[in-house]
Design a protein around this motif. Structure first.
Motif, short mmCIF file in Angstrom:
data_model
loop_
_atom_site.label_atom_id
_atom_site.label_comp_id
_atom_site.label_asym_id
_atom_site.label_seq_id
_atom_site.Cartn_x
_atom_site.Cartn_y
_atom_site.Cartn_z
N ILE A 21 -5.86 -1.54 -1.93
CA ILE A 21 -6.12 -0.81 -0.56
C ILE A 21 -5.78 0.69 -1.17
O ILE A 21 -6.38 1.75 -1.02
CB ILE A 21 -5.84 -1.17 0.48
CG1 ILE A 21 -6.30 -2.50 0.89
CG2 ILE A 21 -5.95 -0.08 1.67
CD1 ILE A 21 -5.69 -3.12 2.05
N ALA A 22 -4.41 0.93 -1.53
CA ALA A 22 -3.82 2.13 -1.92
C ALA A 22 -4.31 2.92 -2.79
O ALA A 22 -4.78 4.25 -2.72
CB ALA A 22 -2.34 1.84 -2.15
N ALA A 63 0.79 -1.26 -0.05
CA ALA A 63 -0.21 -0.14 0.06
C ALA A 63 0.88 1.41 0.05
O ALA A 63 0.58 2.42 -0.74
CB ALA A 63 -0.98 0.04 1.20
N GLY A 113 -9.60 -4.60 1.83
CA GLY A 113 -9.08 -4.61 3.20
C GLY A 113 -9.91 -5.57 4.00
O GLY A 113 -9.23 -6.30 4.89
N LEU A 114 -11.13 -5.79 3.73
CA LEU A 114 -12.04 -6.78 4.45
C LEU A 114 -11.47 -8.07 4.27
O LEU A 114 -11.31 -9.09 5.11
CB LEU A 114 -13.57 -6.76 4.08
CG LEU A 114 -14.13 -5.58 4.86
CD1 LEU A 114 -15.69 -5.68 4.36
CD2 LEU A 114 -14.30 -6.33 6.21
N VAL A 144 -11.08 7.72 -1.89
CA VAL A 144 -12.05 7.79 -0.59
C VAL A 144 -12.55 9.13 -0.56
O VAL A 144 -13.72 9.23 -0.23
CB VAL A 144 -11.41 7.37 0.52
CG1 VAL A 144 -12.07 7.80 1.87
CG2 VAL A 144 -11.23 5.76 0.60
N ILE A 145 -11.91 10.10 -0.94
CA ILE A 145 -12.24 11.48 -0.50
C ILE A 145 -13.44 11.92 -1.47
O ILE A 145 -14.32 12.35 -1.17
CB ILE A 145 -11.02 12.50 -0.83
CG1 ILE A 145 -10.02 12.35 0.36
CG2 ILE A 145 -11.37 13.98 -1.08
CD1 ILE A 145 -10.44 13.24 1.54
N LEU A 154 -16.00 4.65 -1.25
CA LEU A 154 -15.28 4.09 -0.22
C LEU A 154 -14.96 2.59 -0.25
O LEU A 154 -14.08 2.04 -0.14
CB LEU A 154 -16.51 3.96 1.20
CG LEU A 154 -16.90 5.44 1.37
CD1 LEU A 154 -17.54 5.51 2.62
CD2 LEU A 154 -15.70 6.43 1.49
N ALA A 184 -11.60 0.74 -1.52
CA ALA A 184 -10.79 0.35 -0.48
C ALA A 184 -11.03 -0.64 0.52
O ALA A 184 -10.24 -1.58 0.86
CB ALA A 184 -10.05 1.61 0.02
N LEU A 185 -12.51 -0.77 0.78
CA LEU A 185 -13.01 -1.36 1.91
C LEU A 185 -12.99 -2.92 1.44
O LEU A 185 -12.41 -3.89 2.18
CB LEU A 185 -14.48 -1.17 2.04
CG LEU A 185 -14.92 0.27 2.88
CD1 LEU A 185 -16.31 0.51 3.28
CD2 LEU A 185 -13.74 0.27 4.26
N GLY A 228 -7.63 2.44 -3.75
CA GLY A 228 -8.95 2.95 -3.19
C GLY A 228 -8.82 4.17 -2.35
O GLY A 228 -9.65 5.00 -2.15
N ALA A 229 -7.49 4.11 -1.69
CA ALA A 229 -7.49 5.16 -0.53
C ALA A 229 -7.49 6.83 -1.26
O ALA A 229 -8.01 7.58 -0.77
CB ALA A 229 -6.24 5.21 0.01
#
Lengths: 317, 336, 629
Positions: B250-251, B234, B269-270, B257-258, B262, B265-266, B253-254
């Motif tokens: 995840i990275a 990430a 990660g899950l 996010v803004i 969502l 990234a979620l 997705g990060a």
């Protein structure tokens, strides 16, 4: 053996480690495939000029001499000159280093406060559903990716609830100490996550162990109230190992801090280091590694001294 | 007659009595069952990713960016380039699991070998190995990862080596402690007395007593290393885009996010969390099934050598029959 | 100091309940279970007794009898899953069952004090004695100032026989000896002058000499205040020494209760009889099966020279002519030439004139100037390096067919001596010669070839068995190693059956893992494994000290029987004088690593005995009964 002598020993033992780290850091600059000078300047300078540049960086000397030149650079000249930015390394790392230190401190506080609280809750309520519930949460937490956890914190507390700022260290129009604190809360929690759970498990097991000891039962059998037993006898007996664990966890915490800096756009040394890796800016990488390693060793030393001073067997020996 | 003394106490430990124990046992079984199903599903779908995945994980489609989960054809939705998230998660499992398993296997072999050598070597070599391990133990792994990334280009090999650096000290310490503990048992001296040589003692007496411990420990490490690898990827020193990898996802997705997307990234990660938990549970379950603690951790009374402390009976207020449940110490934690 | 003085005369002038004395503690119908919801799972069932002021009541039982759980229940300190399922506990008329922890705390210390088993662990290691005593005083007498608290603490320390109270007050627990810590503990428990004191095996972890002092002190502290003492113990010697009345527990039930003299001298329940007959007593081996009966050549004593006769015949499998013709030797046929090392003639040929002399004198084992030094601390440990001499110039000899006892208190070096002669530890200097062969200094193949002839039985049977191997494998593996067992499964099974039968175990145990056996069975396996190699010498390192008395008695009988049947030679390590007297023909006394006395067992009561030996005798709680000759 006296306390001073013990500290002296520890200091002495630190030196070879520091030397080893410095050699490794130095080797990074040497062993990397490709010539950084050529990569950076080849299109602008002639071969002779490149050799000159190499000479200014000391790259034409034998390896062992280069090492000492490099050491001198680190010690005297601010860690050498950044290849990418052309300014002394420590000028770049300095301010960021302070920011990282602030975040690390936040992580330690989160680790100690929450770690103790979680561990004490589980330990005191051992063999009840409270313990089981807390330990399930601890298990889930221990398997969270710090990076992702930071992201989830942002989503929940910054984007959805809008309680705390999304990232960075300060609001755009500046702000005082309160502003810094507000920015510090979420990253500290994320950075301290793993360490706090490790500490929590330790505290829990420590309490369970202490409650099982005969000296705990001695005082319980005299009718001393529970809270006093936990506060005095249990607390005092698990304190040294709790301090020790916290100290050992600094390494993990630093790793966490660097992950977190990336998520929260914290202007710290980690961000600098990761940028330097991508830009192949070796002096910055070398300086950064040395800086972090040195800090880590100092913290370790302080932890050892604290733990020793808490041990009655050593205190009077 | 000989049974008179120990029968009641041992009975409660060896034979599950009705009432309390079975509930926990079924609870454990359920946990292990769930863990096995999760791991099986993830491993199989990774292996057969080309067959299972509905889409090409790298195929971007600007027309269908940010499709929400549940969209037709895209069960988990799409990312910023319109790539199918489900397919990327399935393919990502390949990289993520492979890295973690290879890294842990490598570290376990090296770490155990070091520990066993240290356990059987003289004080000098043993001291050298274990002090080195001590220094590695708490050293910030990220620094090593950065150094490795600087030496080689960022990529899976950096992650594997960084994990090895992080995990070898843990494995060594755990195995070393176990070897030491086993070596302190009288059965080793008994073997000497019965004429066994060094090799026989190491391979035929002590090793059978530590292998299960090593396997259990390695299993529970895999989960943590999936997590750690995802974090490294990430922050950009692990698996590089566009390869599908959970950390990499995840990275990606990060960054969005803004803008309110969502789930990009979620989901990965899950996935990391679920797989990590599954390996943890499997490790716990194996520990119980293989009964590591109970068989090898029999409390020894010999510590003081001559002491006539017959520690008979449970001392007043001692822990109940299942006091061993808390054996898994925090020393088994590894940074993520 | 009062402790070493004879037991106070006040001791139960009239055993049993004194007329008019009020019952201070009444327990009735008490049941405790670790699984309260499942009936029949009680570990304590329907236990009842009463305790009057000025009285000492002993709660006796073997491990698992529920005696400690009963005590925990009275204290309200049961571990969490355990619960009182029925019954009542009345302290001075107040019902304790059903009270909350807070409710109970009003009684704790003030009316009910406890002394725990392990004096090394019952004080908090992180605080000074002053701090800990002060905490208790502050709790019970909140009005006292710090000066008065100190004064009271010092006074109590003096009362429990601590002369330099000021030094002890300043000390941390780890700076005090075990006996000292138990004294402090007695003071701590008595500070609030409780009406009832519960002592859970208060001296089990202490040496016999200290044990007696602590017991006498405990008795004095209780009786001078007219308090009552509930004594939890497994040791009938302690019962006899201390108790006015006795309650015998087995499997959580009361099997017998009554006045001490009644229970001890005229036990009614067969279990009590069994327990009492199992207790080794000085001067009186239990069940009439003492060493005299089992000793080979008992009538003539071990004749010198028999061992060398056997040795020079090149017959290492034989164990001396003394029992060559003994009809009772069941396994004599099994002793094939295989029993010895590969080349018996080569090995039994004495290779040194001095050692040859040993065998000629008829010594199977000769120990000369044996010294063992351990290095402590040093580089990397944070402690200065220093040396500790565990064994100092020890010399003795064991003749074939003899049982030689080594006795000493903890830390006397007796286990180290055992390991040195067992070839498990290299000696610093001196020599151990077994039948003409150096054990010390010789390593590798020579020692390995010699090993089947002397075997070792460990104190902790659980630890001495490999938990991952079946019992059968553990017995057969060494046999295969020395070519004493074929690889065939059937042959192995037969051999195993024979070896297990030797120690009275059924053949099917061979397929089990050690954790599925009882403590007594494990120790039998340990003996079977050692005997399988058909050794001449067996080194027994406190083989019974981890066992209950009744198990101990059967094991000792087995050992005596085996010695008799197989013509074995024993070196027996022990700390219990009565036990050593029961088994051994000659006894050596170790003190701080040195052999301070050595004598034939029959001369134990001679006036010429060393001071250390007499101290051991004096400390023995059952000495009075034995009656010195």
């Amino acid at each position: 053996m006296g306390t001073v002598k013990r500290i002296g020993w520890r200091l002495l033992l630190m030196l070879p480690i520091l030397a080893l780290v410095s050699v490794l850091a130095f080797l990074i600059g040497v062993l990397t495939p490709g010539d950084p000078i050529e990569a950076q300047y080849a299109n602008r300078f002639t071969a002779e000029q490149l050799d000159q540049i190499r000479a200014t960086y000391g790259l034409d000397l034998p390896l062992w001499q280069q090492y000492f030149v490099w050491l001198k650079n680190v010690a005297v000249d601010g860690g050498g000159i950044s290849i990418v930015l052309g300014v002394p390394v420590f000028d770049i790392l300095g301010p960021n280093f302070l920011n990282t230190l602030i975040l690390t401190l936040g992580g330690v506080v989160a680790c100690v406060v929450f770690g103790m609280a979680i561990g004490a809750t589980a330990g005191i309520f051992h063999r009840t559903w409270i313990d089981r519930a807390v330990m399930l949460i601890v298990q889930i937490g221990s398997n969270l990716s710090i990076y992702w956890f930071g992201l989830v914190l942002i989503i929940v507390f910054s984007l959805q609830l809008q309680w705390l700022p999304v990232g960075g260290m300060q609001s755009r129009n500046g702000g005082g100490f309160a502003d810094l604190l507000a920015h510090l809360v979420l990253p500290s929690l994320a950075a301290g996550l793993i360490s706090m759970l490790v500490l929590a498990r330790f505290v829990r097991i420590g309490i369970i162990h202490e409650v099982g000891t005969e000296h705990f039962k001695t005082f319980a059998s005299q009718g001393i109230p529970r809270w006093k037993l936990y506060g005095k006898h249990v607390g005092r007996n698990i304190l040294p190992s709790a301090v020790n664990i916290t100290g050992l966890e600094i390494g993990t915490l630093i790793t966490g801090v660097i992950f977190v800096e990336s998520v929260f756009n914290w202007p710290g040394i980690g961000t600098q280091l990761l940028n330097a890796v991508n830009g192949k800016d070796y002096p910055v990488i070398q300086g950064g590694i040395l800086l972090v390693a040195a800090c880590y060793l100092v913290v370790n030393l302080l932890t050892d001294i604290t733990v020793d001073s808490l041990n009655p067997r050593l205190r009077r020996a | 007659m000989a049974d008179l003394a120990t029968a009641p106490k041992n009975a409660s430990r060896l034979v599950p009595l009705p009432g309390r124990r079975p509930r926990t046992v079924t609870g454990r079984n359920l946990q292990v069952g769930v863990a096995l199903v999760i791991i099986a599903v993830v491993v199989l779908s990774s292996v057969f990713a080309p067959l299972v995945a509905p889409h090409d994980p790298l195929l971007s489609d600007p027309a269908s960016k940010y499709l929400p989960p549940g969209s037709p054809g895209h069960l988990l939705g799409t990312d910023d380039q319109g790539r199918d998230l489900l397919s990327r998660i399935i393919w990502g499992g390949r990289t993520s699991l492979l890295i973690a398993v290879v890294a842990v296997a490598f570290s376990t072999v090296v770490g155990s070998a070091l520990a066993i050598v240290a356990g059987f070597a003289g004080p000098l070599l043993s001291g050298l190995i274990m002090r080195t391990v001590d220094v590695m133990f708490a050293f910030p792994v990220i620094i090593v990862a950065v150094a490795l990334a600087a030496l080689f280009a960022p990529g899976p090999s950096v992650v594997i080596l960084a994990i090895a650096f992080a995990v070898i000290p843990y494995v060594s310490r755990v195995v070393f402690a176990e070897v030491k503990q086993q070596k302190g048992q009288d059965y080793v001296e008994a073997a000497v007395s019965l004429g066994a040589g060094h090799a026989s003692i190491l391979f035929r007496e002590v090793l059978p007593n530590v292998t299960t411990q090593i396997i259990v420990y390695a299993t529970s490490l895999v989960g943590g290393m999936v997590v750690f690898a995802s974090s490294l990827s990430a922050v950009g020193i692990g698996v590089q885009p566009p390869t599908a990898d959970w950390g990499q996802m995840i990275a990606t997705g990060a960054r969005v996010v803004i803008s309110g997307n969502l789930y990009v990234a979620l989901f990965p990660g899950l996935m990391v969390l679920i797989v990590a938990l599954a390996f943890n549970w499997l490790g716990d379950g194996l520990r119980d099934v293989l009964d590591v603690r109970q068989r090898s951790g029999a409390p020894s009374r010999r510590k003081t050598g001559d002491a006539g402390a017959d520690g008979r009976d449970t001392p007043v207020g001692a822990a109940g029959p299942d006091g061993h449940a808390d054996a898994s110490g925090p020393a088994e934690e590894v940074p993520r | 100091m009062t402790a070493s003085a004879p037991r106070p005369a006040a001791v139960a002038p009239q055993p049993g309940r004194r007329p008019g004395a009020a019952a201070v503690l009444e327990v009735a119908g008490l049941s405790v279970s670790f699984e309260p919801k499942s009936p029949g799972s009680e570990v304590v069932r329907d236990v009842g007794f009463t305790l009057s002021a000025g009285e000492v009541l002993a709660l006796v039982g073997e491990s698992g009898s529920g005696k400690s759980v009963t005590a925990s229940a009275i204290l309200g300190l049961l571990p969490r899953p355990a619960q009182i399922t029925s019954g009542s506990i009345r302290l001075g008329g107040d019902e304790l069952t059903g009270l909350s922890q807070r409710g109970l705390s009003a009684y704790r210390g003030r009316r009910l004090g406890v002394i725990f088993q392990n004096p090394l662990a019952s004080l908090d290691p992180s605080f000074t004695v002053r701090n800990q005593l002060g905490e208790i005083i502050r709790h019970h007498r909140p009005g006292l100032g710090s000066g008065a608290r100190n004064e009271l603490a010092a006074e109590w320390l003096r009362r429990v026989g601590i002369g330099d109270a000021d030094r002890v007050l300043r000390a941390y627990p780890h700076e005090l000896s075990g006996g000292m810590r138990q004294r402090v503990m007695i003071a701590l428990a008595s500070l609030a002058e409780p009406a009832v004191l519960i002592a859970d095996e208060p001296t089990t972890a202490l040496d016999t000499v200290v044990q007696r002092q602590v017991l006498d002190l405990l008795h004095e502290v209780v009786t001078t205040r007219d308090a009552a003492l509930l004594l939890i113990t497994h040791d009938f010697d302690v019962v006899e020494h201390m108790a006015d009345r006795v309650v015998v527990l087995r499997d959580g039930r009361v099997v017998e209760a009554g006045v001490r003299s009644e229970v001890l001298q005229r036990p009614r329940h067969p279990y009590t009889k069994l327990l009492l007959s199992s207790v080794p007593r000085l001067g009186a081996a239990p069940a009439g099966a003492g060493r005299g009966a089992a000793q080979p050549g008992a009538d003539a004593g071990p004749p010198p020279g028999t061992g060398s006769a056997a040795a020079s015949e090149g017959n290492p499998g034989g164990t001396g002519s003394a029992d060559a013709g003994r009809p009772g030797r069941v396994t004599s046929g099994a002793r094939t030439p295989l029993a010895g090392p590969a080349d018996p003639a080569d090995l039994t040929e004495p290779n040194d004139p001095a050692e040859a002399a040993d065998s000629e004198r008829g010594e199977l084992l000769t120990v000369r100037d044996l010294t063992k030094t351990f290095a402590l601390g040093g580089l990397g440990t944070g402690m200065p390096r220093r040396e500790f001499t565990a064994v100092k110039d020890v010399a003795f000899a064991v003749r074939p067919g003899e049982a030689y006892g080594l006795i000493g208190r903890s830390g006397s070096g007796k286990s180290t001596v055992a390991r040195l002669i067992g070839g498990l530890l290299p000696a610093t200097s001196g020599s151990v010669v077994f039948d003409g062969h150096q054990i010390t200094g010789s390593g590798g193949a020579a020692l390995t070839r010699l090993r089947p002839r002397f075997q070792y039985v460990f104190q902790d049977a659980t630890s001495s068995l490999n938990p991952r191997l079946t019992v059968g494998e553990q017995i057969l593996r060494p046999l295969r190693r020395f070519g004493l067992a074929g690889r065939g499964r059937a042959a192995g099974r037969e051999l195993l059956e024979e070896k297990l039968a030797l120690v009275g175990l059924p053949a099917e145990l061979g397929g089990r893992y050690p954790h599925a056996l009882s403590g007594g069975q494990r120790q039998r396996i340990g003996i079977a494994r050692a005997l399988a190699l058909e050794p001449e010498l067996l080194i027994l390192d406190e083989p019974t000290s981890a066992l209950d008395v009744s198990t101990q008695a059967t094991l000792v009988e087995l050992l005596l029987d085996l010695k008799h049947r197989l013509g074995l030679t024993y070196v027996f390590i022990g700390h219990n004088l009565a036990l050593v007297e029961w088994i051994c023909d000659r006894i050596g006394v170790l003190e701080q690593g040195a052999l301070v006395d050595e004598f034939a067992t029959d001369d134990l009561y001679d006036d010429t005995r060393a001071e250390e030996t007499r101290a051991l005798l004096a400390a023995n709680l059952s000495t009075r009964k034995a009656g010195t000759p």
